[in-house]
Design an enzyme around this catalytic site. Sequence first.
Site, short mmCIF file in Angstrom:
data_model
loop_
_atom_site.label_atom_id
_atom_site.label_comp_id
_atom_site.label_asym_id
_atom_site.label_seq_id
_atom_site.Cartn_x
_atom_site.Cartn_y
_atom_site.Cartn_z
N CYS A 2 48.46 28.18 44.17
CA CYS A 2 48.53 27.01 43.32
C CYS A 2 47.42 26.05 43.74
O CYS A 2 46.85 26.18 44.81
CB CYS A 2 49.88 26.32 43.48
SG CYS A 2 51.25 27.43 43.18
N ARG A 27 43.07 28.54 40.31
CA ARG A 27 44.02 28.98 41.33
C ARG A 27 45.38 29.32 40.74
O ARG A 27 46.23 29.90 41.40
CB ARG A 27 44.21 27.88 42.39
CG ARG A 27 42.97 27.59 43.18
CD ARG A 27 43.25 26.52 44.19
NE ARG A 27 44.08 27.02 45.27
CZ ARG A 27 43.61 27.50 46.41
NH1 ARG A 27 42.32 27.55 46.61
NH2 ARG A 27 44.42 27.92 47.34
N TRP A 77 50.93 28.70 39.93
CA TRP A 77 50.99 30.15 39.67
C TRP A 77 52.36 30.55 40.18
O TRP A 77 52.61 30.55 41.38
CB TRP A 77 49.87 30.87 40.42
CG TRP A 77 49.77 32.32 40.06
CD1 TRP A 77 49.09 32.85 39.00
CD2 TRP A 77 50.35 33.42 40.76
NE1 TRP A 77 49.23 34.22 39.01
CE2 TRP A 77 49.99 34.60 40.07
CE3 TRP A 77 51.14 33.54 41.90
CZ2 TRP A 77 50.39 35.86 40.48
CZ3 TRP A 77 51.54 34.80 42.31
CH2 TRP A 77 51.16 35.95 41.60
N ASN A 101 52.06 24.45 47.84
CA ASN A 101 51.33 25.71 47.63
C ASN A 101 51.75 26.68 48.72
O ASN A 101 51.66 26.35 49.90
CB ASN A 101 49.82 25.44 47.70
CG ASN A 101 49.01 26.71 47.60
OD1 ASN A 101 49.48 27.72 47.08
ND2 ASN A 101 47.78 26.68 48.09
N GLY A 102 52.22 27.86 48.34
CA GLY A 102 52.66 28.83 49.34
C GLY A 102 54.12 29.14 49.14
O GLY A 102 54.69 28.88 48.07
N GLU A 498 36.26 49.65 39.37
CA GLU A 498 36.01 48.23 39.14
C GLU A 498 35.89 47.93 37.64
O GLU A 498 36.40 46.92 37.15
CB GLU A 498 34.73 47.81 39.90
CG GLU A 498 34.25 46.40 39.69
CD GLU A 498 35.24 45.32 40.13
OE1 GLU A 498 36.30 45.64 40.69
OE2 GLU A 498 34.96 44.14 39.86
N LYS A 502 38.25 45.30 35.65
CA LYS A 502 37.71 44.17 34.90
C LYS A 502 38.28 44.15 33.48
O LYS A 502 38.68 43.11 32.96
CB LYS A 502 36.18 44.24 34.81
CG LYS A 502 35.44 43.91 36.08
CD LYS A 502 35.23 42.43 36.30
CE LYS A 502 35.89 41.83 37.47
NZ LYS A 502 36.34 42.33 38.62
N GLU A 505 41.88 43.09 33.54
CA GLU A 505 42.03 41.67 33.90
C GLU A 505 41.75 40.72 32.75
O GLU A 505 42.51 39.80 32.51
CB GLU A 505 41.03 41.31 35.00
CG GLU A 505 41.46 41.59 36.39
CD GLU A 505 40.48 40.98 37.39
OE1 GLU A 505 39.31 41.38 37.39
OE2 GLU A 505 40.90 40.10 38.15
N HIS A 521 42.65 67.19 36.45
CA HIS A 521 43.88 67.43 37.22
C HIS A 521 45.06 66.64 36.66
O HIS A 521 46.05 66.42 37.37
CB HIS A 521 43.64 67.10 38.69
CG HIS A 521 42.60 67.98 39.31
ND1 HIS A 521 42.81 69.31 39.57
CD2 HIS A 521 41.32 67.73 39.66
CE1 HIS A 521 41.72 69.85 40.08
NE2 HIS A 521 40.79 68.90 40.14
N LYS A 624 42.83 33.02 41.02
CA LYS A 624 41.61 33.42 41.73
C LYS A 624 41.87 33.82 43.18
O LYS A 624 41.32 34.79 43.66
CB LYS A 624 40.60 32.26 41.68
CG LYS A 624 39.26 32.56 42.31
CD LYS A 624 38.39 33.36 41.40
CE LYS A 624 37.09 33.76 42.03
NZ LYS A 624 36.48 34.88 41.31
#
Length: 629
Positions: A2, A27, A77, A101-102, A498, A502, A505, A521, A624
């Site tokens: 957050c 954040r 968040w 935050n946390g 990656e 992306k 996301e 496979h 982030k």
Amino acid sequence: MCGIMGYVGSRSAPKVLLDGLRRLEYRGYDSAGIALLLGQTIDIQKSEGRLDNVEKLVQSDPRRLENATCGIGHTRWATHGKPTTQNAHPHQTGHIVLVHNGIIENYIEIKKGVMARGHIPRSETDSELFGFLVLEAMEEGLSLERAVRESFSKIRGQCSMVVMSEREPGVVVGVRNGSPLVIATDPLGGALFASDSQPLLQFTRDVIFLEHGDVAIATAHDLKIIDLKTGALVSRETTHLEWSVEQIDKAGFAHYMLKEIYEQPGALVDTLNGLLDRTGSEPFTLAEQPGVEVLRNAKELVLLACGTSWHAALLGKYWLESWAKIPVSVDLASEFRYRNPVIRPGTVVVGISQSGETADTLAVLRELRARKIPCLGISNVRRSSISRDADAVFYTSAGPEIGVAATKTFVSQLLTLLLFAGFLSRERKTLSVSELSRLFEDVVRLPHVISDGLEQNSEMIKAIDATVNSLTLSSKVFAGVKGFFFMGRGHSFPIALEGALKLKEIAYDHAEGYAAGELKHGPIAMLDPEMVVVVLAPKDSWREKTGSNLEEVKARGAKVVGVGDAEDHQLSQLCDYWIPLPLESRKIDPDLLPFALSPVVQLLSYRRAVLKGTDVDKPRNLAKSVTVE
Ligand code: AGP
């Protein structure tokens, strides 16, 4: 996870808080709120969704804008409880108001206790419970500062908290007990709190990064730091920030992500300059810093990271093993920690985290370091928490990255691992001086390779645009696109992972990355005309085999987007869409081609997300820096 802002001084507090929170929204952005001291009472405006909702609420009463010079704010968040207005911060319990935050790990036990004592929480959050503890401590006669410290002794978990009370108007108390908290003296008088330094840049470049267990107490005239446990005054050095306000603006680009993609050549140049000793005559001479000796003595490396940083680690393994012949294992930080891994003597662990704040990565470094295992870090943020949890940190110099999707920090991490590989190859004499000199010349060329591709109207950009426009807008060519596979071999495999990440996301497409040889496979069963397969097949030693895999894909009717050398006509003819790599990429060693591929997969996702109309810089459900495990 957050974002926290706090302010007391002579400026308009709502303006300071909202401006600051806007820069912290990366954040977390599922709800937001601010609390303002108006006279002797605290006024709270909060809402689910984006900060704009809160701004409207604040503006609905001019008194707030005109009179408030003290307040705290938050972007959330969600961890405990849904992203609703009720669960949004700040939380008020009686005269106490706080942002957090946390995580409070023992919140169930705390909740039982406060409820047994007659309090009724209004939210589902762990954060609100802390307010009851502070309230009770103040009822017993403690000052706000003492009550906050007393309450902290009752909770477990890594977090930071900023608290105000109507009983002590104009006092703001901030605690760092894990999650980052930065403070600064406002040059106009007063003080600022934030969960990272970026929002403070518009006021001052001189900030203090609080340490774990610090309490900052601010009024309009004073800012002091004391120890959480003892209450003794502590002094912390002031850091002069190198990043400027201009760097954290969009500079005319539609999105931060696009700006950051275009900043990659500069990020590579600055990272090279930051990590190399260019006065040395030998190639790959790392500038002297504490971590260099640790790296030099490593007999084996373990690379740990999450998300995109994990992809960088996977690629680093290829270079480190094939150039320096050093055994490397790569693991997700969240997995490594809980599987009792065997760590041989001589092993050096490298935690990779662009933010330097990822809880999973930090936790594992902390544990390993406690077991006396040498731990290094790679991060883009100086003074971030990783500097505390690793023995030494190598910093990339990508500049601030605001878009939630990592781009320029990714290629800077790749470059750092490449420099490690070159350095260790020289130290271990696994490559000759002439081989190293040749590779080093190519490494220095990498910024040109990327900028060649990114040039306006380059063949690469035109092809990416045409491909994505057709995939996204034209229903004539595609009955529909139900999913994407990215595939590559060797160095292109981590880039395939990656590319898929992306796309997930920011464009919310179902996408998977595969080693090209793995498709048959199992995943090949998924292929049909509604599947798109992005084949990364640059001219390297895997090109022929990847070409065969491409044929297998085509035979199953999937639509193929090929990415490869501009003159690989044999391959381009097989593809429905063809994206040529920049011509500059032909001048570098094939081992370095991931640097040419990266902007392609980044831009594919970016363009698709823009066409689909998603919020590119703040994709849903993400943040982030992920400061919770
Ligand atoms: C990257 O686009 C992602 N947002 C995410 O996977 C990220 O790489 C991951 O959370 C790790 O972050 P870090 O590098 O800051 O530790």
